[in-house]
Design a protein around this motif. Structure first.
Motif, PDB file in Angstrom:
ATOM      1  N   GLY A 116       0.819  -1.206   0.000  1.00 34.22           N
ATOM      2  CA  GLY A 116       0.000   0.000   0.000  1.00 34.22           C
ATOM      3  C   GLY A 116       0.856   1.259   0.000  1.00 34.22           C
ATOM      4  N   THR A 117       1.853   1.298   0.874  1.00 40.31           N
ATOM      5  CA  THR A 117       2.755   2.447   0.938  1.00 40.31           C
ATOM      6  C   THR A 117       3.561   2.576  -0.349  1.00 40.31           C
ATOM      7  OG1 THR A 117       2.911   2.352   3.346  1.00 40.31           O
ATOM      8  CG2 THR A 117       4.713   3.455   2.190  1.00 40.31           C
ATOM      9  N   LEU A 118       4.057   1.444  -0.851  1.00 37.85           N
ATOM     10  CA  LEU A 118       4.837   1.479  -2.094  1.00 37.85           C
ATOM     11  C   LEU A 118       4.002   2.018  -3.252  1.00 37.85           C
ATOM     12  CD1 LEU A 118       6.758  -1.924  -1.831  1.00 37.85           C
ATOM     13  CD2 LEU A 118       7.620   0.368  -1.316  1.00 37.85           C
ATOM     14  N   ALA A 119       2.742   1.589  -3.321  1.00 32.75           N
ATOM     15  CA  ALA A 119       1.857   2.056  -4.394  1.00 32.75           C
ATOM     16  C   ALA A 119       1.497   3.526  -4.207  1.00 32.75           C
ATOM     17  CB  ALA A 119       0.592   1.202  -4.437  1.00 32.75           C
ATOM     18  N   ARG A 120       1.175   3.917  -2.986  1.00 33.43           N
ATOM     19  CA  ARG A 120       0.777   5.291  -2.695  1.00 33.43           C
ATOM     20  C   ARG A 120       1.899   6.276  -3.028  1.00 33.43           C
ATOM     21  NH1 ARG A 120      -1.164   4.058   1.711  1.00 33.43           N
ATOM     22  NH2 ARG A 120       0.552   4.462   3.119  1.00 33.43           N
ATOM     23  N   HIS A 121       3.129   5.864  -2.795  1.00 34.58           N
ATOM     24  CA  HIS A 121       4.273   6.739  -3.068  1.00 34.58           C
ATOM     25  C   HIS A 121       4.914   6.455  -4.421  1.00 34.58           C
ATOM     26  CE1 HIS A 121       4.373   8.717   0.847  1.00 34.58           C
ATOM     27  NE2 HIS A 121       3.945   7.562   1.331  1.00 34.58           N
ATOM     28  N   LYS A 122       4.277   5.572  -5.198  1.00 34.73           N
ATOM     29  CA  LYS A 122       4.727   5.236  -6.550  1.00 34.73           C
ATOM     30  C   LYS A 122       6.219   4.869  -6.589  1.00 34.73           C
ATOM     31  CE  LYS A 122       1.138   8.040  -8.551  1.00 34.73           C
ATOM     32  NZ  LYS A 122       0.744   9.374  -8.817  1.00 34.73           N
ATOM     33  N   VAL A 123       6.613   3.983  -5.682  1.00 37.12           N
ATOM     34  CA  VAL A 123       8.000   3.534  -5.605  1.00 37.12           C
ATOM     35  C   VAL A 123       8.236   2.522  -6.726  1.00 37.12           C
ATOM     36  CG1 VAL A 123       9.764   2.447  -4.162  1.00 37.12           C
ATOM     37  CG2 VAL A 123       7.991   3.878  -3.104  1.00 37.12           C
ATOM     38  N   THR A 124       9.208   2.812  -7.573  1.00 32.23           N
ATOM     39  CA  THR A 124       9.504   1.939  -8.708  1.00 32.23           C
ATOM     40  C   THR A 124      10.479   0.834  -8.297  1.00 32.23           C
ATOM     41  OG1 THR A 124      11.426   3.211  -9.440  1.00 32.23           O
ATOM     42  CG2 THR A 124       9.250   3.905 -10.288  1.00 32.23           C
ATOM     43  N   GLY A 125      10.595  -0.158  -9.129  1.00 28.19           N
ATOM     44  CA  GLY A 125      11.550  -1.233  -8.883  1.00 28.19           C
ATOM     45  C   GLY A 125      12.971  -0.708  -8.840  1.00 28.19           C
ATOM     46  N   ARG A 126      13.258   0.220  -9.691  1.00 29.10           N
ATOM     47  CA  ARG A 126      14.601   0.826  -9.730  1.00 29.10           C
ATOM     48  C   ARG A 126      14.896   1.580  -8.428  1.00 29.10           C
ATOM     49  NH1 ARG A 126      16.583   5.213 -14.200  1.00 29.10           N
ATOM     50  NH2 ARG A 126      18.786   5.107 -13.708  1.00 29.10           N
ATOM     51  N   GLU A 127      13.893   2.292  -7.920  1.00 28.07           N
ATOM     52  CA  GLU A 127      14.069   3.008  -6.656  1.00 28.07           C
ATOM     53  C   GLU A 127      14.260   2.027  -5.496  1.00 28.07           C
ATOM     54  OE1 GLU A 127      11.620   7.148  -7.502  1.00 28.07           O
ATOM     55  OE2 GLU A 127      10.487   5.365  -6.891  1.00 28.07           O
ATOM     56  N   LEU A 128      13.541   0.902  -5.543  1.00 29.72           N
ATOM     57  CA  LEU A 128      13.714  -0.118  -4.500  1.00 29.72           C
ATOM     58  C   LEU A 128      15.144  -0.653  -4.496  1.00 29.72           C
ATOM     59  CD1 LEU A 128      10.423  -2.220  -4.506  1.00 29.72           C
ATOM     60  CD2 LEU A 128      11.336  -0.832  -2.642  1.00 29.72           C
ATOM     61  N   LYS A 129      15.724  -0.823  -5.672  1.00 32.80           N
ATOM     62  CA  LYS A 129      17.109  -1.298  -5.744  1.00 32.80           C
ATOM     63  C   LYS A 129      18.066  -0.291  -5.107  1.00 32.80           C
ATOM     64  CE  LYS A 129      16.626  -4.293  -9.746  1.00 32.80           C
ATOM     65  NZ  LYS A 129      16.982  -4.539 -11.143  1.00 32.80           N
ATOM     66  N   VAL A 130      17.822   0.995  -5.354  1.00 32.93           N
ATOM     67  CA  VAL A 130      18.666   2.034  -4.759  1.00 32.93           C
ATOM     68  C   VAL A 130      18.496   2.027  -3.244  1.00 32.93           C
ATOM     69  CG1 VAL A 130      19.015   4.524  -4.562  1.00 32.93           C
ATOM     70  CG2 VAL A 130      18.716   3.494  -6.816  1.00 32.93           C
ATOM     71  N   PRO A 171      10.783   1.734   8.884  1.00 30.62           N
ATOM     72  CA  PRO A 171      10.370   1.736   7.475  1.00 30.62           C
ATOM     73  C   PRO A 171      10.141   3.127   6.889  1.00 30.62           C
ATOM     74  CG  PRO A 171       9.135   0.089   8.707  1.00 30.62           C
ATOM     75  CD  PRO A 171       9.924   0.885   9.703  1.00 30.62           C
ATOM     76  N   ASN A 172       9.583   4.053   7.664  1.00 31.06           N
ATOM     77  CA  ASN A 172       9.286   5.387   7.124  1.00 31.06           C
ATOM     78  C   ASN A 172      10.551   6.170   6.774  1.00 31.06           C
ATOM     79  OD1 ASN A 172      10.027   5.833   9.785  1.00 31.06           O
ATOM     80  ND2 ASN A 172       8.524   7.438  10.117  1.00 31.06           N
ATOM     81  N   GLN A 173      11.687   5.773   7.308  1.00 33.64           N
ATOM     82  CA  GLN A 173      12.937   6.454   6.983  1.00 33.64           C
ATOM     83  C   GLN A 173      13.328   6.221   5.520  1.00 33.64           C
ATOM     84  OE1 GLN A 173      15.488   4.890  10.036  1.00 33.64           O
ATOM     85  NE2 GLN A 173      14.846   6.425  11.526  1.00 33.64           N
ATOM     86  N   PHE A 174      12.901   5.089   4.960  1.00 32.08           N
ATOM     87  CA  PHE A 174      13.165   4.830   3.537  1.00 32.08           C
ATOM     88  C   PHE A 174      12.425   5.841   2.667  1.00 32.08           C
ATOM     89  CE2 PHE A 174      14.169   0.621   5.300  1.00 32.08           C
ATOM     90  CZ  PHE A 174      15.436   0.458   4.778  1.00 32.08           C
ATOM     91  N   LEU A 175      11.212   6.208   3.072  1.00 32.21           N
ATOM     92  CA  LEU A 175      10.453   7.212   2.310  1.00 32.21           C
ATOM     93  C   LEU A 175      11.137   8.568   2.370  1.00 32.21           C
ATOM     94  CD1 LEU A 175       6.778   6.275   3.213  1.00 32.21           C
ATOM     95  CD2 LEU A 175       7.967   5.910   1.039  1.00 32.21           C
ATOM     96  N   PHE A 176      11.670   8.922   3.530  1.00 32.94           N
ATOM     97  CA  PHE A 176      12.392  10.184   3.660  1.00 32.94           C
ATOM     98  C   PHE A 176      13.585  10.203   2.705  1.00 32.94           C
ATOM     99  CE2 PHE A 176      15.898  12.628   5.364  1.00 32.94           C
ATOM    100  CZ  PHE A 176      15.310  13.862   5.557  1.00 32.94           C
TER     101      PHE A 176
END
Length: 144
Positions: A100-114, A127-132
């Protein structure tokens, strides 16, 4: 006492290696003007460029990251070193499983790798520190 900046560190280290801006730029795969912008504090390097700078100039990657993103110091700074490894791994696991969080913030696969590479620094404990961090990276990319 004046606070150390990324530009100062890069310029000093480039001088220690006796590289011109053009020579360093060629080694990094960027334009000489980009090196000048970095040294003058007018641009923030991408994470991949930070890694290349660290490797080329033999500098600590975490130090360069914190100089480029001082707002992240409270996340990856020295005061966070005591966070247990299990908590750090739990933070990553919770983050990547929260669809849900990944979709809401439109986190891409490439961003997840970074972000997974950022997690390897071993300093993230929630977990919220990753969004920051992701938002800081997105902002830096937009500025380039």
């Amino acid at each position: 006492m004046k606070k150390e900046t990324l530009g100062q560190v890069l310029k000093q280290r480039r001088g220690a290696y006796a590289y011109t801006q053009r020579e360093l730029a060629r080694k990094l795969g960027v334009k000489a003007s980009h090196v000048a912008y970095l040294e003058n504090g007018r641009r923030r390097p991408s994470l991949s460029l930070l890694a290349r700078l660290a490797d080329t100039l033999e500098l600590d990657k975490q130090r360069l990251f914190l100089l480029a993103h001082p707002e992240a110091h409270w996340i990856v700074g020295k005061e966070r070193e005591s966070a247990p490894a299990k908590r750090q791994e739990d933070a990553w696991r919770k983050f990547v499983r929260d669809r849900g969080t990944l979709a809401r913030h439109k986190v891409t696969g490439r961003e997840l790798k970074v972000l997974q590479k950022v997690n390897m620094l071993g300093r993230i404990s929630a977990p919220n520190q990753f969004l920051f961090i992701l938002n800081a990276i997105r902002q830096a990319v937009e500025e380039e």
